[in-house]
Design an enzyme around this catalytic site. Structure first.
Site, PDB file in Angstrom:
ATOM      1  N   CYS A 202       0.901  -1.092   0.078  1.00 24.19           N
ATOM      2  CA  CYS A 202       0.111  -0.007   0.117  1.00 24.19           C
ATOM      3  C   CYS A 202       0.661   1.317   0.071  1.00 24.19           C
ATOM      4  O   CYS A 202       1.520   1.647   1.052  1.00 24.19           O
ATOM      5  CB  CYS A 202      -0.966  -0.018   1.283  1.00 24.19           C
ATOM      6  SG  CYS A 202      -1.777   1.713   1.412  1.00 24.19           S
TER       7      CYS A 202
ATOM      8  N   CYS B  56       0.109   3.686   2.799  1.00 26.80           N
ATOM      9  CA  CYS B  56       0.603   3.176   4.115  1.00 26.80           C
ATOM     10  C   CYS B  56       2.020   3.418   4.280  1.00 26.80           C
ATOM     11  O   CYS B  56       2.524   3.791   5.225  1.00 26.80           O
ATOM     12  CB  CYS B  56       0.407   1.534   3.842  1.00 26.80           C
ATOM     13  SG  CYS B  56      -1.316   1.214   4.227  1.00 26.80           S
TER      14      CYS B  56
END
Length: 146
Positions: free
Chosen positions: A67, A70
């Site tokens: 991600c 993230c």
């Protein structure tokens, strides 16, 4: 004397300590390591419930290695942990490694941030935040500084 319960950052044992001792010098009664590492701990199924049972609010970053947002948010989370612990505890939980916990909390988008106290969810939001907004959000749940 008022007591607070929280976990050891090293061995995850629950510790009770007087409120006035909730500073960065507190040591674990079991392993003698500092209770507060000023860095996020890794959330694992074996000790996740112990982590979120803390009387001190615990923010969990549900994330995954694939991600992009993230990964961009990770340094913000790390820096904020260094600045705000022990007023807030910090846990990073990889949703790929700990799918059962991600499923328990119906994590559908990442990063998702959840704040727990005594096992109860106090707040939740999805998406990475700029550091200033993240700290402001967390401080609304923080325990009083000593």
């Amino acid at each position: 004397m008022s007591l607070v319960t929280t976990y050891c950052s090293q061995c995850f044992t629950r510790n009770r300590l007087p409120v006035e001792k909730t500073d960065s010098n507190a040591k674990c009664g079991r392993c003698q390591h500092p209770l507060f590492a000023h860095t996020p701990v890794t959330g694992r199924l074996a000790h996740f419930d112990a982590l979120i049972q803390s009387d001190i609010p615990v923010v969990v970053d549900f994330w995954a290695s694939w991600c992009g947002p993230c990964l961009q948010f990770a340094p913000v989370f790390q820096e904020t942990a260094r600045e705000l612990e022990p007023r807030i505890r910090f846990v990073k939980l990889d949703t790929e490694q700990e799918a059962a916990i991600a499923s328990r909390y119906a994590i559908r988008s990442i990063p998702t941030l959840m704040i727990f106290r005594r096992g109860e969810i106090l707040a939740q939001r999805s998406g990475a935040l700029p550091k200033g907004m993240f700290k402001e959000w967390l401080l609304s749940f923080a325990t009083t500084p000593k």
